[in-house]
Design an enzyme around this catalytic site. Structure first.
Site, mmCIF file in Angstrom:
data_model
loop_
_atom_site.group_PDB
_atom_site.id
_atom_site.type_symbol
_atom_site.label_atom_id
_atom_site.label_comp_id
_atom_site.label_asym_id
_atom_site.label_seq_id
_atom_site.Cartn_x
_atom_site.Cartn_y
_atom_site.Cartn_z
ATOM 1 N N LYS A 483 0.844 -1.202 0.000
ATOM 2 C CA LYS A 483 0.000 0.000 0.000
ATOM 3 C C LYS A 483 0.876 1.248 0.000
ATOM 4 O O LYS A 483 2.082 1.183 0.255
ATOM 5 C CB LYS A 483 -0.910 -0.004 1.235
ATOM 6 C CG LYS A 483 -0.163 0.020 2.565
ATOM 7 C CD LYS A 483 -1.124 0.019 3.738
ATOM 8 C CE LYS A 483 -0.348 0.080 5.056
ATOM 9 N NZ LYS A 483 -1.232 0.208 6.217
ATOM 10 N N TYR A 710 15.107 32.309 2.118
ATOM 11 C CA TYR A 710 13.900 33.049 2.468
ATOM 12 C C TYR A 710 13.934 33.527 3.918
ATOM 13 O O TYR A 710 14.377 32.801 4.817
ATOM 14 C CB TYR A 710 12.665 32.154 2.279
ATOM 15 C CG TYR A 710 12.237 31.975 0.842
ATOM 16 C CD1 TYR A 710 11.927 33.067 0.048
ATOM 17 C CD2 TYR A 710 12.131 30.705 0.287
ATOM 18 C CE1 TYR A 710 11.522 32.900 -1.272
ATOM 19 C CE2 TYR A 710 11.719 30.522 -1.023
ATOM 20 C CZ TYR A 710 11.422 31.625 -1.799
ATOM 21 O OH TYR A 710 11.027 31.455 -3.101
#
Length: 815
Positions: A483, A710
């Protein structure tokens, strides 16, 4: 007595059948598998000759008089004895190689040197085991002039059998290290066991710088083989053959003082391991060549071979290609044995039903060209290759031996024809000798990626699978969780490998994941954990088996299937809640559950199962045992009331290790397959599977006081050098790793991040390192364990793995 033609193909894995009419299948019974199980399947495919054990033979009879069974006590030993007898027919120089590291590289380099003049047979890739060695030696024929075989062992009493098969005249003991130490009482025992290979050799080449190895050679080996000539070289030990190494910018200059002569060579490598491997190759080549050519020509011959040496690509890579294709990249060499192995690797993958090959001239086989390409044509036909592209003068000249083939003189000619549009939705094997520059073809056909990739080691997946299988008892089945894209690793590729290894079940989270696997050719039973009512039609159409966990869901399913024309009952898996309190039937639901199912003919209960809440937590052992007790009682009740005997399963990866008494009929292997043992008590038994890597995009010199990134959150306290790398939080490198909280691995050193993590990139401090744009950077893998990242995030490895972004391309490889 087994009498075989030298053209007989020996097969130990039923999945690799190519020429049924000329094959002897050797049925090997191991701890977790039994080759005898596949004999009926092989008979249907046309195989008529089998090497089997006495016990199986006594219990089976077949009416077909054309079938031939050779019954023996031990099929592995009989197989080895058969090849040993075959080997004894040849009196050519045979080089036997063992050691902890470098065996395959020494073999490949020595082959490069010697095949300039001689027909050489060698082990394909790293076929050096109890099965791999006889498979390597069996193809020896009269046209071969030199043989090079490697031998590896992982526990005592294995080398003697390999020595009798290889029968080396020249030995190379590359080095001694920690590999497989766990199989031996001491390093001394491991050395002694490996030395068994050289009990009858005439010459042994080794480095005296490994003093423990040198000591055992002189004490043990010389006692059993007193006529053995020792060629012990050293860069630092007195009394040895002295070797001096001078490192230049891009090569090494090696001076060897031997037999009152000085031999000077240039090796196109400067790393320590390559230098050691190159020196071994010099001595081995010299020993083979003396007497074969004038003494004055030998050094020039070896140097010409050294000039051709390249790094040995030790792995096959599976990667995404253009037009929804997948590529198997095996472009570094092309001999017949390597071609067989690459086709076997191709056979493991069911990603695309259509298969094609781009193949260069096959070199260094020693066979006449017409015979060689007839064999290759037959091999490709047996492998169900639909499209063949041949590149090179030899394969072009023998194109008439293939049913259908398109040929080109060079890789450049092929690419100039703009062939990319001819390939779509297929699995393409690109297999070429180095001189044909097939890397150009790989580059043209692979899907373009940015600098970040997740490398998935299929050998590690297989190792981890076999480790957990070794813990199971009797006929306990195995379900593997694929999965969430196989925990981020790639569901189609991992599911394909699991099908190849014949696991009993696969499990996915959602129906669409199961549909994708069916469309990729996966036939293994698939359980769907989170079934939605609007996906019932897909379940039935794609033979998927839903988990049913509530009365309301069961009623919805029963209502739906009443209007379907089912050819057989739909298999379902009933989940029982034993204390996890997430999903599942509770005891209060059992009466209604039984009423709904007792007379229902359209549904078959394939399994009853539950989920442990804390199987990796020792402090919760009492609760886990309580869960197991509840499940045992609930399963007993339901089986009795429904009159069924379904599979029962409860354990996850940690449970398999910690609660062997509760293996029941099946276990569910999840995170452990991917190299992570959640309690970390058995982590050393597992191999790392996934490595997230990126590259340096740019390097900058920063002045003290400058800010980076940033928000200006990165600040240079002093002059420094930074590198921008091609990974950001969109790729799975969490923002919490910014501002020095995270580390990456470059050139043997951990480097901290600086400034914030950006969406697509981030910056790291590389002050003091000599790095270049394009250099490889490890985010997690062998050098930075994934546990380290999870700990810094106050999370678990599951989250780190499954967070790797979808745009990060996966490369699957096998050594």
């Amino acid at each position: 007595m087994i009498e075989l033609s030298e053209n007989t193909l020996l097969l130990t894995d039923s999945r690799f059948l190519s020429q049924a009419e000329n094959t002897l299948f050797i049925a090997i019974k191991g701890e977790r598998h039994d080759g005898h199980r596949f004999i009926p399947e092989l008979i249907e495919k046309g195989v008529t000759s089998f090497l089997v054990n006495n016990e199986w033979h006594a219990q089976h009879t077949f009416e077909d008089k054309n079938l031939k069974f050779y019954a023996v006590e031990n099929t592995v030993k009989a197989f080895q004895d058969l090849v040993k007898k075959h080997r004894s027919k040849f009196k050519i120089p045979v080089v036997g190689i063992t050691g902890s590291n470098g065996k395959t590289i020494v073999k490949e380099w020595l082959n490069t040197i010697l095949s300039q003049k001689f027909s050489v047979i060698k082990s394909p890739r790293s076929y050096n085991s109890q099965i791999g060695v006889p498979l390597s030696v069996w193809p020896m024929q009269e046209n071969h002039e030199i043989a090079i075989f490697e031998a590896g062992i992982s526990k005592p009493a294995e080398m003697q059998a390999l020595a009798e098969i290889i029968q080396p005249t020249i030995g190379i003991f590359t080095n001694i290290g920690s590999a497989h130490n766990e199989g031996f009482r001491s390093q001394k025992q491991k050395i002694t066991e490996k030395l068994q290979l050289f009990r009858s050799a005439k010459t042994l080449i080794y480095s005296q710088d490994y003093q423990s190895m040198d000591q055992e050679i002189r004490i043990f080996l010389k006692a059993v083989n007193p006529k053995l000539e020792l060629i012990g070289w050293s860069t630092k030990q007195k009394g040895a053959i002295p070797v001096e190494v001078y490192l230049r910018d891009h090569f090494s200059e090696i001076s060897i003082y031997w037999n009152s002569e000085e031999y000077t060579l240039r090796l196109p490598f400067i790393d320590e391991a390559s230098i050691e491997n190159g020196i071994h190759c010099f001595f081995a080549a010299y020993e083979v060549l003396k007497g074969q050519m004038p003494e004055k020509q030998i050094l020039s011959f070896i140097q010409t071979g050294f000039d051709q040496l390249k790094p040995v690509a030790m792995r096959l890579e599976l990667k995404d290609g253009i037009n929804q294709c997948s590529l198997i990249d095996d472009s570094y060499n092309n001999d017949f044995g390597g071609l067989q192995m690459a086709l076997n690797f191709m056979n493991q993958h069911h990603i695309h039903p259509k298969r094609s090959i781009i193949l260069s001239d096959v070199l260094q086989t020693g066979w006449p060209a017409a015979e060689l390409y007839a064999k290759i044509s037959h091999l490709l036909k047996g492998a169900h290759i639909e499209k063949v592209i041949g590149i090179g003068p030899e394969i072009t000249a023998h194109a008439h031996l293939f049913d259908e083939i398109e040929t080109f003189a060079t890789a450049e000619d092929f690419l100039e024809s703009k062939p990319q549009h001819q390939f779509a939705h297929e699995l393409i094997l690109i297999k070429g000798a180095r001189e044909f520059a097939f890397e150009k073809i790989v580059n043209a056909f692979q899907q373009k990626v940015h600098g970040t990739v997740l490398e998935v080691n299929l050998d590690a997946i297989t190792h981890n699978l076999n480790y957990y299988r070794s813990l199971l008892k009797g006929r306990t089945k195995l379900m593997v969780m694929v999965k969430a894209s196989a925990y981020g690793s790639g569901s189609r590729e991992i599911a394909s490998l699991m099908q190849y290894h014949r696991v009993d079940y696969l499990a996915v989270a959602y129906t669409d994941e199961g549909v994708e696997l069916r469309e990729a050719g996966i036939e293994t039973p698939i359980m769907v954990l989170n079934t939605q009512t609007d996906s019932f039609k897909k379940l039935i159409d794609h033979r998927l088996e839903p988990e049913i966990y509530s009365i309301s869901m069961l009623r919805s399913l029963l209502s739906f299937i009443k209007h379907q024309a089912l050819s057989s009952p739909l298999s379902v898996h009933l989940k029982l809640d034993t204390g996890m309190h997430r999903l599942g039937f509770e005891p209060k639901d059992f009466d209604e559950l039984v009423d709904l199912l007792k007379t229902e003919k359209h549904i078959k209960v394939a399994s009853l199962f539950s989920h442990l809440a804390a199987s990796d937590d020792k402090t919760e052992r009492a609760f886990t045992l309580q869960q197991i007790e509840r499940f045992t009682a609930a399963a007993k009740t339901l089986k009795k009331k429904l009159g069924i005997d379904p599979i029962c399963h409860m354990l996850n990866s940690a449970g398999i290790l910690n609660f062997p008494e509760a293996h029941f009929d099946m276990v569910r292997l999840g995170i452990g397959l991917y190299g992570i043992e959640s309690s970390q008590n058995h982590q050393e038994e597992l191999w790392n599977v996934a490595s997230l890597k990126t590259t340096i995009s740019q390097i900058k010199s920063i002045k003290a006081g400058d800010t980076i990134g940033y928000g200006r959150h990165g600040r240079a306290e002093e002059d420094m050098q930074i590198a921008t790398i091609a990974i950001g939080y969109a790729d799975g490198f969490n923002r919490h790793f910014g501002q020095g909280n995270g580390e990456v691995f470059i050139q043997g050193k951990r480097c901290k991040t600086i400034g914030n993590i950006c969406m697509d990139m981030c910056m790291i401090d590389v002050s003091g390192l000599s790095v270049s744009e394009g250099d490889l950077v490890e985010i997690f893998g062998n050098e930075i364990p994934i546990f380290d990242l999870a700990k810094k995030l106050n999370s678990i490895p599951y989250e780190v793995l499954t967070s790797v972004g979808g745009r990060v391309k996966r490369i699957f490889y096998k050594e």
